[in-house]
Design an enzyme around this catalytic site. Structure first.
Site, PDB file in Angstrom:
ATOM      1  N   HIS A   1      -6.937   6.618  -2.794  1.00 28.43           N
ATOM      2  CA  HIS A   1      -7.984   5.580  -2.370  1.00 28.43           C
ATOM      3  C   HIS A   1      -7.219   4.867  -1.042  1.00 28.43           C
ATOM      4  O   HIS A   1      -7.975   4.524  -0.324  1.00 28.43           O
ATOM      5  CB  HIS A   1      -8.492   4.551  -3.509  1.00 28.43           C
TER       6      HIS A   1
ATOM      7  N   HIS B   1       1.497   1.449  -5.780  1.00 27.08           N
ATOM      8  CA  HIS B   1       0.363   0.665  -5.939  1.00 27.08           C
ATOM      9  C   HIS B   1      -0.915   1.837  -6.296  1.00 27.08           C
ATOM     10  O   HIS B   1      -1.554   1.477  -7.039  1.00 27.08           O
ATOM     11  CB  HIS B   1      -0.102   0.228  -4.648  1.00 27.08           C
TER      12      HIS B   1
ATOM     13  N   HIS C   1       0.775  -1.243   0.008  1.00 28.27           N
ATOM     14  CA  HIS C   1       0.034  -0.072   0.031  1.00 28.27           C
ATOM     15  C   HIS C   1       1.011   1.302  -0.164  1.00 28.27           C
ATOM     16  O   HIS C   1       1.092   1.925   0.970  1.00 28.27           O
ATOM     17  CB  HIS C   1      -0.959   0.161   1.193  1.00 28.27           C
TER      18      HIS C   1
END
Length: 481
Positions: A228, A192, A188
């Site tokens: 996100h 990514h 993460h």
């Protein structure tokens, strides 16, 4: 087509605002003592993401522990000066002082360094290809793939001009977004996020979407993809809940990480004033819709979204001229982009699989060290990359992408299903091969972060960050983001 954009100049002869001087991500470690002894002085002033821990907060013990693991003085990647220097190294004339984070310089800024423009520009010309190698692109942009890619896509769609976005504010926003991803997370991290943004772009170009989406839809889709997983701590929601972290309390144990990603993104939008020229109602609507997209990536709600999607397809009642239906399709597109790693070509998919699994295992190592119950898929002694990935594909990825292929029956959707089938078979073959005997097993230090990932049926994420190795989140949904 020229890809070397120039940003406006903002003089530095005026004082830097206090909020800029004090901002360095958002996690500050202010405790004079921790589970691991006296902290390095640099840790006391460093901020990571948007979480600050007060020494009197007993619920923050485990997070301070993670801070020590991830931000130790022995880790070169966490040296504040080196971190900012790496972030801005493609701007030769920029000062490496962390006090100037996100502040434009007197020297004209170019999105790409001259040394890399040729190769990076060639890759950007093919940014819509499904075999786009984000790892190579990140190297060519000197670790700035998220900034470069997102800016390029916004400009390519004409959104900068259409929404009259201030170039200085946009630049500062993208720099801060990239910096607030934890580079020590194996999965993460900003690479990514860049990969998800590139996948989202591929989906936005699908005929069913391209002919129906508005400019606002496209802007929200790209920004949601880029932010996100913003400030993902490298541990998953169950970890935060069982350690009584204040974020779990703040969001009442519901979509804890996704709410934090959303609020962190909104914080950067407001701090940079990117949408400050828009009417107040429009700004609030943009923030709300951005949150709705990011919250959809919560893997624990996978079945809810998938059931709704399947019902729409069965009844053939998706109307792309309706704003609410377009927004729902954007949510599904972002969900697909978030966990699309099993659908990439093997050379890329395998790298992501190894990264996300390492993040899981790092979380398990931390849980073992502190005598906590080890989360599913996080025990490196009980799981392998192959069995985690096969479970993830079977229970999470295949059902989602099968429905997406019903909605978008295109060459891309069939290509993704084809890659996933081949990758699943490849992992199955590797599982059957005798494991080589190694004299030294190298243990990982932290735990995988799958705030969005899942356990076999819940999360078996096939991805891992192309970054470092820090505390992560365990698989509990089906997200790999």
């Amino acid at each position: 087509m020229e890809v070397c954009y120039q940003l406006p100049v903002l003089p530095l002869d005026r004082p830097v605002p206090k909020h800029v001087l004090s901002r360095r991500g958002a996690i500050s470690f202010s405790s004079s003592s921790s589970l691991f002894g006296a902290p390095d002085p640099r840790q006391l002033s460093q901020r990571r993401g948007a979480i600050s821990y007060d020494s009197s907060d007993q619920t923050a013990l485990y997070i301070r522990m993670l801070a020590r693991l991830g931000c130790g003085s022995t880790s070169a990647s966490y040296d504040p000066e080196r971190r900012v220097h790496r972030l801005l190294s493609f701007q030769r004339y920029l000062h490496s002082s962390r006090l100037l984070r996100g502040v434009p310089q007197q020297i004209p800024l170019h999105i790409l360094d001259e040394d890399y423009t040729g190769q990076a520009r060639c890759m950007l010309e093919k940014v819509g290809n499904w075999n786009f190698d984000i790892f190579l692109f990140d190297r060519l942009t000197n670790g700035n793939s998220l900034i470069t890619l997102t800016f390029h896509l916004l400009n390519q769609y004409g959104l900068v001009e259409l929404f009259q976005l201030d170039m200085v504010k946009l630049w500062r926003f993208l720099v801060m977004v990239q910096e607030d991803y934890h580079s020590d997370n194996p999965y993460h991290n900003a690479v990514h996020a860049a990969d998800v943004t590139q996948a989202m772009y591929c989906y936005l170009r699908e005929p069913m979407l391209a002919k129906s989406l508005t400019s606002k839809d496209i802007l929200l889709g790209l920004l949601a993809a880029a932010t996100h997983d913003l400030d993902h701590p490298g541990v998953n929601q169950p970890f935060l809940i069982k350690t009584d972290h204040y974020l779990a309390t703040l969001y009442r144990n519901t979509s804890v990480l996704e709410n934090h990603h959303w609020k962190s993104a909104v914080g950067l939008l407001r701090e940079t004033g990117l949408f400050s020229h828009l009417p107040a109602e429009d700004r609030l609507n943009m923030e709300r819709d951005l949150g709705s997209l990011i919250l959809a990536t919560d893997i624990s709600r996978q079945n809810d979204y998938l059931s709704r999607f399947r019902l729409h397809l069965d009844q053939e009642n998706l109307c792309m001229s309706t704003a609410s239906h377009r927004h729902f399709v954007l949510q599904m597109a972002l969900k697909c982009a978030d966990i699309c790693n099993p659908c990439r070509p093997w050379e890329l998919s395998k790298q992501w699989s190894e990264k996300v699994t390492e993040e899981f295992f790092q979380q398990g190592d931390i849980e073992k060290k502190h005598k906590l119950e080890v989360s599913p898929l996080c025990d490196r002694e009980m799981n392998t990359v192959g069995n985690i990935q096969i479970g993830f594909m079977t229970y999470v990825a295949e059902p989602l992408f099968a429905e997406w292929a019903r909605f978008c029956d295109t060459r891309l959707s069939q290509t993704m299903l084809g890659h996933m089938g081949l990758n699943k078979a490849s992992w199955g073959g590797l599982q059957q091969e005798p494991a080589p005997v190694s004299e030294e097993a190298e243990p990982s230090t932290a735990c995988a972060d799958t705030g969005d990932a899942a356990t076999a049926p819940n999360d078996g994420s096939t991805a891992t960050t192309a970054g470092g190795t820090s505390s992560k989140e365990i698989p509990q949904g089906s997200r790999e983001s």
